[in-house]
Enzyme design. Sequence first.
Site, PDB file in Angstrom:
ATOM      1  N   LYS A 140      -6.707  30.629  12.654  1.00  0.00           N
ATOM      2  CA  LYS A 140      -6.569  29.597  14.103  1.00  0.00           C
ATOM      3  C   LYS A 140      -5.644  28.226  13.601  1.00  0.00           C
ATOM      4  O   LYS A 140      -5.860  27.595  12.803  1.00  0.00           O
ATOM      5  CB  LYS A 140      -8.053  29.250  14.287  1.00  0.00           C
ATOM      6  CG  LYS A 140      -8.333  28.038  15.143  1.00  0.00           C
ATOM      7  CD  LYS A 140      -9.461  27.367  15.294  1.00  0.00           C
ATOM      8  CE  LYS A 140      -9.589  26.020  16.348  1.00  0.00           C
ATOM      9  NZ  LYS A 140     -10.812  25.638  16.412  1.00  0.00           N
ATOM     10  N   ASP A 156      -6.701  19.522  18.869  1.00  0.00           N
ATOM     11  CA  ASP A 156      -7.853  20.049  19.722  1.00  0.00           C
ATOM     12  C   ASP A 156      -8.347  18.724  20.423  1.00  0.00           C
ATOM     13  O   ASP A 156      -9.322  18.095  19.989  1.00  0.00           O
ATOM     14  CB  ASP A 156      -8.917  20.730  19.009  1.00  0.00           C
ATOM     15  CG  ASP A 156      -9.877  21.358  19.818  1.00  0.00           C
ATOM     16  OD1 ASP A 156      -9.736  21.222  21.079  1.00  0.00           O
ATOM     17  OD2 ASP A 156     -11.111  21.600  19.214  1.00  0.00           O
ATOM     18  N   LYS A 179     -13.114  15.751  24.028  1.00  0.00           N
ATOM     19  CA  LYS A 179     -14.100  15.250  23.080  1.00  0.00           C
ATOM     20  C   LYS A 179     -14.172  13.944  22.990  1.00  0.00           C
ATOM     21  O   LYS A 179     -13.295  12.988  23.794  1.00  0.00           O
ATOM     22  CB  LYS A 179     -13.376  15.865  21.879  1.00  0.00           C
ATOM     23  CG  LYS A 179     -13.494  17.169  21.120  1.00  0.00           C
ATOM     24  CD  LYS A 179     -12.588  17.420  19.929  1.00  0.00           C
ATOM     25  CE  LYS A 179     -12.687  18.895  19.626  1.00  0.00           C
ATOM     26  NZ  LYS A 179     -14.015  19.515  19.207  1.00  0.00           N
ATOM     27  N   ASP A 230      -7.126  21.007  13.032  1.00  0.00           N
ATOM     28  CA  ASP A 230      -7.802  22.347  13.518  1.00  0.00           C
ATOM     29  C   ASP A 230      -6.992  23.334  13.565  1.00  0.00           C
ATOM     30  O   ASP A 230      -7.338  24.456  13.896  1.00  0.00           O
ATOM     31  CB  ASP A 230      -8.036  21.695  15.032  1.00  0.00           C
ATOM     32  CG  ASP A 230      -9.422  22.801  15.597  1.00  0.00           C
ATOM     33  OD1 ASP A 230      -9.961  22.977  14.765  1.00  0.00           O
ATOM     34  OD2 ASP A 230      -9.449  22.806  16.812  1.00  0.00           O
ATOM     35  N   ASP A 244     -13.508  23.522  25.384  1.00  0.00           N
ATOM     36  CA  ASP A 244     -13.435  22.997  23.790  1.00  0.00           C
ATOM     37  C   ASP A 244     -13.936  24.248  22.965  1.00  0.00           C
ATOM     38  O   ASP A 244     -13.583  23.968  21.489  1.00  0.00           O
ATOM     39  CB  ASP A 244     -14.488  21.653  23.481  1.00  0.00           C
ATOM     40  CG  ASP A 244     -14.149  21.007  22.446  1.00  0.00           C
ATOM     41  OD1 ASP A 244     -13.313  21.117  21.696  1.00  0.00           O
ATOM     42  OD2 ASP A 244     -14.827  20.073  22.138  1.00  0.00           O
ATOM     43  N   GLU A 262     -12.220  26.788  22.218  1.00  0.00           N
ATOM     44  CA  GLU A 262     -11.023  27.556  22.379  1.00  0.00           C
ATOM     45  C   GLU A 262     -10.562  28.228  21.153  1.00  0.00           C
ATOM     46  O   GLU A 262      -9.524  29.181  21.320  1.00  0.00           O
ATOM     47  CB  GLU A 262      -9.785  26.068  22.590  1.00  0.00           C
ATOM     48  CG  GLU A 262      -8.959  25.659  21.394  1.00  0.00           C
ATOM     49  CD  GLU A 262     -10.166  24.840  20.406  1.00  0.00           C
ATOM     50  OE1 GLU A 262     -11.252  24.587  21.007  1.00  0.00           O
ATOM     51  OE2 GLU A 262      -9.993  24.592  19.264  1.00  0.00           O
ATOM     52  N   ARG A 292     -12.052  30.612  19.470  1.00  0.00           N
ATOM     53  CA  ARG A 292     -12.423  31.944  19.604  1.00  0.00           C
ATOM     54  C   ARG A 292     -11.374  32.525  20.743  1.00  0.00           C
ATOM     55  O   ARG A 292     -11.207  33.893  20.480  1.00  0.00           O
ATOM     56  CB  ARG A 292     -14.014  31.760  20.090  1.00  0.00           C
ATOM     57  CG  ARG A 292     -14.142  31.505  21.104  1.00  0.00           C
ATOM     58  CD  ARG A 292     -15.637  31.109  21.424  1.00  0.00           C
ATOM     59  NE  ARG A 292     -16.066  29.818  20.756  1.00  0.00           N
ATOM     60  CZ  ARG A 292     -17.317  29.454  20.613  1.00  0.00           C
ATOM     61  NH1 ARG A 292     -18.432  30.309  21.124  1.00  0.00           N
ATOM     62  NH2 ARG A 292     -17.707  28.246  19.941  1.00  0.00           N
TER      63      ARG A 292
HETATM   64  N1  BES Z   1     -12.323  22.648  16.297  1.00  0.00           N
HETATM   65  C1  BES Z   1     -13.608  22.360  16.776  1.00  0.00           C
HETATM   66  C2  BES Z   1     -14.457  22.599  15.599  1.00  0.00           C
HETATM   67  C3  BES Z   1     -14.644  21.387  14.730  1.00  0.00           C
HETATM   68  C4  BES Z   1     -15.387  20.392  14.754  1.00  0.00           C
HETATM   69  C5  BES Z   1     -13.728  21.380  13.676  1.00  0.00           C
HETATM   70  C6  BES Z   1     -15.593  19.317  13.984  1.00  0.00           C
HETATM   71  C7  BES Z   1     -13.896  20.589  12.696  1.00  0.00           C
HETATM   72  C8  BES Z   1     -14.778  19.473  12.688  1.00  0.00           C
HETATM   73  C9  BES Z   1     -13.793  23.791  17.969  1.00  0.00           C
HETATM   74  O1  BES Z   1     -12.914  24.012  18.605  1.00  0.00           O
HETATM   75  C10 BES Z   1     -14.947  22.899  18.761  1.00  0.00           C
HETATM   76  O2  BES Z   1     -14.594  22.124  19.505  1.00  0.00           O
HETATM   77  N2  BES Z   1     -16.075  23.616  18.864  1.00  0.00           N
HETATM   78  C11 BES Z   1     -17.232  23.191  19.701  1.00  0.00           C
HETATM   79  C12 BES Z   1     -17.894  24.577  20.124  1.00  0.00           C
HETATM   80  C13 BES Z   1     -18.474  24.158  21.418  1.00  0.00           C
HETATM   81  C14 BES Z   1     -17.894  23.710  22.354  1.00  0.00           C
HETATM   82  C15 BES Z   1     -19.242  25.340  21.750  1.00  0.00           C
HETATM   83  C16 BES Z   1     -18.087  22.538  18.820  1.00  0.00           C
HETATM   84  O3  BES Z   1     -18.361  22.974  17.518  1.00  0.00           O
HETATM   85  O4  BES Z   1     -18.621  21.497  19.295  1.00  0.00           O
HETATM   86 ZN    ZN Z   2     -10.813  23.502  17.739  1.00  0.00          ZN
HETATM   87 MN    MN Z   3     -12.540  22.822  20.445  1.00  0.00          MN
END
Ligand code: BES
Ligand code: ZN
Ligand code: MN
Length: 502
Positions: free
Chosen positions: A268, A273, A280, A291, A350, A352, A354
């Site tokens: 990834k 992000d 966010k 990210d 968010d 994204e 996947r």
């Molecule tokens: N890049 C983030 C996950 C992340 C969070 C990595 C904190 C490192 C530190 C990912 O893209 C994300 O935003 N995931 C969301 C998914 C949710 C919207 C289903 C999450 O983990 O909140």
């Molecule tokens: Zn992300």
């Molecule tokens: Mn995200």
Amino acid sequence: MADSVKISFAKFPANLEGTSVLLAASGAAGGRASLSAAAEALVAPAGDLLERAGAADRFDGKSGAVLDLLAPAGLAVPRLLVVGAGKAADLQPLDWLKLGGSIMGRLPESAGEVGILIDLPGVDVTPQAAAEVALGLRLRAYSFDLYKTKKKSEDAAGKLRVTLYVKDDAAAKRAWKKREGIGEGVAIARDLVNEPANVLTPTEFARRAGDLAKVGVDVEVMGEKDLKKLGMRALLGVGQGSDEESQVVVMRWNGGKSDSAPVAFIGKGVVFDTGGISIKPAAGMEDMKGDMAGAACVVGLMHALARRKAKVNAVGVIGLVENMPDGKAQRPGDIVTSMSGQTIEIINTDAEGRLVLGDVLWYAKERFKPRFMVDLATLTGAIMVALGTENAGLFSNDDALAASLHEAGQETGEKVWRMPLSPEYDKLIDSKFADMKNTGGRFGGSITAAQFLQRFVGTVPWAHLDIAGTGMSSPQSEINRSWAAGWGVRLLDQLVARQYEE
Ligand code: BES
Ligand code: ZN
Ligand code: MN
């Protein structure tokens, strides 16, 4: 990267000069530390100094214990460090690596010329162990100070030159030649993760991956026109709010037999992000420059495999995009068609990662028919809630692959912990309007994310590593003082070495 330590090997010296490091073994419980015969001979001119200093400081030679003597009488050295290695007979490669790291942590930058005697009582220290010490020194010495205008470690007064004294310097040099590329691979991954997103755009990332050509890796870069043709609408949807063009990079190292199916590593690479329209919160958002740690690991790994001429065919495929809110950005409720033909309802922009990986996994599977695929992704905050920063989450459809990864994790210290997959979790991402949706609700967030990925891997043995907790904001350790640890390069190099090399 600031390469602040020069490493060389030589046979045991006749006497000590410059800042000197000796290793001590711990004895039985409560016992005294002991030096090898060679070390004893080198400190003989100091008489009973070490004995008395050791007693005064209750130095027991345990791992982590250090005796630090300045201008010791009788010896022509500015500083003598006696570093505890623990029980000499029990030392594993990882212990030697960490030992190298802790030694580096004790050396002031002004030390200049440093000699380390790699010798312990009662054991035959192998050339491989010496090479691990060297790797530990390198990893610990890494710092990312590209944007510090006041202090550049390049021109710091004392760039360190470290000589490792060993019984067989030719053999140690050969062992180091095999390991040095791993150090470079980790540094490459760390650099990429540490770089800010205004510098490291998807195209700049792809350009840097192109440097792998210098070590014999085949690199192909695809831009948005190519990706549209391939039908990667899930990946493109993530990048469509950004002014930066999305990229997919394919890297190939052909070190195996020409007819043997490759192993595949997928990363990834969200260079930043913001969350997109599902934006966010501001606090800590700067961390989202990391990210792309999964993609960075794949680049570092390909470098490492090529530099040690691994006897394996390996492909790396990384999806590089920027997730931004914009008038052109993807919306919640949008439905996209992935390269696999499966449709996806976007619930949260968010989620994204996947979307990017779904297309890239499918592409890698279709084009390369790999023996297995391992993907790495800073995919969910939920994995940090579950596992903290010590273990990455491991999800797999293949018990043998999962077991290999677990063992490689124990051997390298880049640990993984297996999490479940099952049809009940999979159901949670069924959508009212499309084949699936990109979030699965509040509970088990890392698992539903992995279930999403599994819909794009078919029957290929596959493992997904959720590295949100390990890939960035990394815990400080003996071998890492950087925000980005370059996590996964050593793990996957080890996986390849122990399991799949011909
Ligand atoms: N890049 C983030 C996950 C992340 C969070 C990595 C904190 C490192 C530190 C990912 O893209 C994300 O935003 N995931 C969301 C998914 C949710 C919207 C289903 C999450 O983990 O909140
Ligand atoms: Zn992300
Ligand atoms: Mn995200």
